[in-house]
Design a protein around this motif. Structure first.
Motif, PDB file in Angstrom:
ATOM      1  N   GLY A 124     102.303  64.771  97.085  1.00 39.94           N
ATOM      2  CA  GLY A 124     101.059  64.595  97.822  1.00 39.94           C
ATOM      3  C   GLY A 124     100.169  63.620  97.099  1.00 39.94           C
ATOM      4  O   GLY A 124     100.476  63.172  95.988  1.00 39.94           O
ATOM      5  N   GLN A 136      95.474  64.352 103.025  1.00 41.93           N
ATOM      6  CA  GLN A 136      96.609  65.261 103.189  1.00 41.93           C
ATOM      7  C   GLN A 136      96.172  66.695 102.958  1.00 41.93           C
ATOM      8  O   GLN A 136      95.395  66.994 102.051  1.00 41.93           O
ATOM      9  CB  GLN A 136      97.740  64.906 102.219  1.00 41.93           C
ATOM     10  CG  GLN A 136      98.946  65.839 102.312  1.00 41.93           C
ATOM     11  CD  GLN A 136     100.160  65.315 101.590  1.00 41.93           C
ATOM     12  OE1 GLN A 136     100.489  64.134 101.690  1.00 41.93           O
ATOM     13  NE2 GLN A 136     100.852  66.168 100.854  1.00 41.93           N
ATOM     14  N   ASN A 196     100.027  64.746 106.511  1.00 39.48           N
ATOM     15  CA  ASN A 196      99.540  63.571 105.787  1.00 39.48           C
ATOM     16  C   ASN A 196      99.180  62.486 106.800  1.00 39.48           C
ATOM     17  O   ASN A 196     100.070  61.883 107.411  1.00 39.48           O
ATOM     18  CB  ASN A 196     100.638  63.077 104.829  1.00 39.48           C
ATOM     19  CG  ASN A 196     100.175  61.938 103.937  1.00 39.48           C
ATOM     20  OD1 ASN A 196      99.006  61.566 103.943  1.00 39.48           O
ATOM     21  ND2 ASN A 196     101.094  61.390 103.168  1.00 39.48           N
TER      22      ASN A 196
END
Length: 735
Positions: free
Chosen positions: A206, A539, A560
């Motif tokens: 992420g 995200q 995302n």
């Protein structure tokens, strides 16, 4: 700036502290003393073992709060947080018999260096030894065994990591605490790291722009180097692996020595492989490669200061495959080929004060990339040099709040010396500022942070207007504010919930801004766009996990959204018989996740069953699919462990089935991929024969010799299958 840091270093160095010692006794629940327990203080790079009476002791330690890890093969690991604020601290520990087979690792890639159970972010931590036992010939291949991580491959030698569908400059790689820069924009520019001398890898899946700035939009791979020897000890080791398919070998040799304050290590590695064989018996021409790797380290620490210098040289000579042609077992790459020489130097400094500390890290990378068409004179020669720094101050803990401020920067130059030029001569400079805090209350942890970054890119004019290889000079600046907010709590006993909301960004790279020519590896004419904007994303991540001594499960989900996602798109034009592709932007989204279980029922502690599933979908706002999205994957492993033979210790046997589903959600210039399953096995253990002691590892990948094509293989468009059956035999000696 340079003089400021020197002054800062001298000023802080005048602080001294009284010497502190830490000692204690380690027992089991029946009060029996336990010897040979490894006691590690990660922040100080100090490690000792308990003696026959179960006692351990550290001397000459700084004041402050530190994490201590107690581990032994036959017991559950224990992690404690110790406050050192007096001349002598006593901390006794009780270990319980091992059932979970799990060590709560300290996570280095996140700024607060918490153990995973206390960490707000879910970070995957994998020992490199486990990846090596899978039979992977290269580090990039081994990384694809981690849920959520895939590999864009060109044969067996070139691999680029993919995290949840994002790759290239969207995934940041750190080695030795240094940001790795190796022209990662190129499809045939591999990872450029060797697994020799690497302890573990941490994967942040992420946006991590708060921690690392630009290019961490998709995630981070953080490689932790091997530890130094324990205080006042010496050790050496030798390992050798053989691979049946490529007739290849991998050799590694290491030396370590440590006193109370000084630490040294040396490590050398050598990799040599022939062309890989596909299931029909043919070999894929020029997939052979040769790799030489050297690592060295020296460290010093006392009760107020710690410094570690590490150096890595990696020399890679690899072929660029084009066809299934002559079936040879030669190991010297033919033309076309690449020669990549990479230097990484790092200096990690920590100064300890009474209740705070200062980290000051420097890094330098020199990447010399050469490509040869038909002679020893490189047609492409690129010299990339990068200097970076990372300074963080850890404020004294205020009640239950920890706060860090930091400044990070990078100065980079790219120069061309060959006939062919992919990207122009350029200078890139980064400067970022961050502040982040961590607050613990009860079973809850809250972490938040804010960061500002500025990147400037300046290039030179090259070539003739209207001709291939013409680059117009640009002078661009890219700026971004980013923030993150994370929360961790225990919903009920042994059930943990993590929720994270974070933004990230990526400035367009030189290829996207300036390309003007044929990309030989893809046979297309690529044209850059100097008007590209930052990619900016946000995200959401959710993680739920449960674990007891018999059963564990996890579920990770993410969404995302990326504004101004940069991608390459075909046009209807041709230049010199090559289809023209333009770089463009559009809002996009990726979503999916991973889920898995681990079953190890008591009293059958020797039995382990793990299963995981991972899925990613990538869409452009007009409904088209994003390119290079990995196929959905199901991974099942049965593992048996035995430790009852006098001559054979820690024996294991594993059977693994990897199933890749059909991938037909493809971009306009990709082809669909059929589903397939691969059966793999592994076995090994520590063998004690009189005075001869060594570890034996045997693994088999694709043991049914299945013919398949990975969706992320760059040889797919030429109809070339992936590697067939490959048996690996390895031995490791502690000398």
């Amino acid at each position: 700036m340079k003089y400021f840091f020197v002054t800062l270093f001298i000023g802080f160095s005048i602080f001294t502290h009284a010497q502190t010692s830490l000692k204690g006794t380690i027992t089991d629940k029946n009060k029996n003393k336990i010897n040979d327990v490894t006691v590690l203080i990660p922040d100080l790079h100090k490690e000792v073992k308990s003696d026959q009476s179960g006692n351990y002791q550290f001397n000459n330690l700084p004041s402050g709060n530190f994490t201590i890890i107690f581990s032994h093969p036959e017991f559950d690991a224990v992690t404690s947080t110790i406050t050192l604020n007096s001349s002598e601290v006593v901390h006794d520990v009780i270990l319980s018999e091992e059932h979970s087979h799990h060590i709560d690792e300290v996570i280095v890639s996140t700024v607060f260096n918490k153990i995973q159970s206390q960490n707000v972010m879910k970070v995957e931590n994998k020992k490199i030894k486990e990846l090596q036992q899978s039979g992977a010939a290269t580090l990039a291949e081994g990384l694809s065994k981690i849920p959520g991580v895939s590999n864009i491959s060109t044969g067996t030698s070139i691999g680029k990591p993919v995290i949840r569908g994002l790759s290239g400059n969207r995934v940041l790689v750190y080695s030795q605490g240094v940001r790795l820069e190796n022209q990662q924009f190129g499809e045939e520019h591999g990872l450029g790291l060797n697994d020799s001398g690497v302890e573990s890898v941490e994967v942040i899946k992420g946006p991590a722009s708060l921690l690392y700035g630009s290019d961490a939009l998709g995630g981070v791979l953080y490689f932790n180097p091997e530890k130094f020897a324990k205080s006042n000890s010496y050790s050496s080791d030798f390992s050798q692996k053989f691979f049946s398919n490529t007739l290849g070998s991998n050799t590694s040799f290491g030396l370590k020595s440590s006193s109370e304050n000084w630490k040294f290590l040396l490590r050398g590695g050598y990799n040599l492989h022939s062309d890989y064989k596909i299931p029909d018996g043919n070999r894929v021409t020029n997939t052979r490669f040769e790799e030489t790797d050297f690592k060295a380290g020296i460290g010093y620490s006392n009760n107020s200061f710690s410094t570690i210098f590490r150096y890595n040289l990696n020399n890679l000579n690899l072929g660029l495959p084009e066809e299934i042609g002559d079936n040879t077992i030669k190991k010297d790459p033919d033309y076309p080929r690449q020669g990549v020489l990479n230097h990484i130097a790092s200096l990690d400094n920590t100064m300890f004060f009474k209740n705070s500390k200062l980290d000051f890290d420097l890094g330098f990378i020199a990447n010399d990339r050469n490509e040869y068409e038909d002679s020893q004179i490189p047609i492409l020669k690129m010299d990339l040099q990068t200097f970076n720094y990372d300074v963080k101050y850890y404020f004294p803990k205020f009640k239950k709040i920890e706060t860090i401020i930091g400044v990070q920067g990078m100065s980079q130059t790219n120069k061309n010396y060959g006939e062919e030029i992919l990207i122009p001569n350029a200078k890139t400079n980064d400067l970022g500022f961050l502040i982040t805090s961590n607050y613990e209350f009860g079973k809850n942890v809250l972490q938040a942070g804010l960061r500002f970054d500025n990147r400037s890119i300046e290039t030179e004019t090259h070539g003739e207007i209207g001709e291939e290889g013409y680059f117009e000079a640009i002078n661009k600046k890219f700026q971004s504010f980013n923030a993150s907010l994370g929360y961790k709590t225990s919903l009920i006993d042994k059930v943990t919930l993590r929720a994270n909301l974070a933004s990230g960004f990526r400035a367009p790279n030189l290829a996207e801004l300036t390309s003007n020519g044929v990309h030989e590896g893809s046979n297309r004419y690529e044209i850059g766009n100097s008007n590209l904007k930052n990619e900016q994303n946000i995200q959401v991540d959710l993680n739920i996990e449960y674990g007891n001594s018999h059963f564990e499960f996890f579920v990770n989900g993410f969404y995302n959204h990326i504004n101004n996602y940069i991608f390459i798109s075909p046009t209807s034009d041709y230049i010199d018989d090559n289809l023209v592709f333009n770089y463009t932007q559009a809002n996009s989204a990726l979503y999916g996740g991973e889920a898995g279980i681990h079953l190890h029922p008591h009293p059958l502690d020797w039995l382990h069953f793990t299963s995981s599933f991972e899925s990613v979908t990538g869409k452009i706002e007009n409904g088209d699919n994003l390119p290079l999205i990995p196929a959905n994957k199901l991974n099942n492993t049965l593992r048996l462990e035995v430790n009852s033979f006098e001559w054979l210790k820690k024996m294991y046997f594993s059977l693994n089935l990897e199933t890749y589903l059909k991938q037909n959600k493809i971009s306009s210039f990709e082809t669909a991929t059929n589903d397939y399953s691969l059966l793999n096995f592994g076995l090994g253990g520590n063998i004690n024969l009189s005075k001869i002691k060594f570890e034996l590892v045997v693994s088999g990948n694709n043991i049914l010799n299945k013919e398949y094509v990975s969706h992320l293989s760059r040889l797919k468009n030429d109809g070339i299958p992936n590697i067939g059956r490959n048996i690996m035999v390895g031995i490791n000696f502690n000398l």
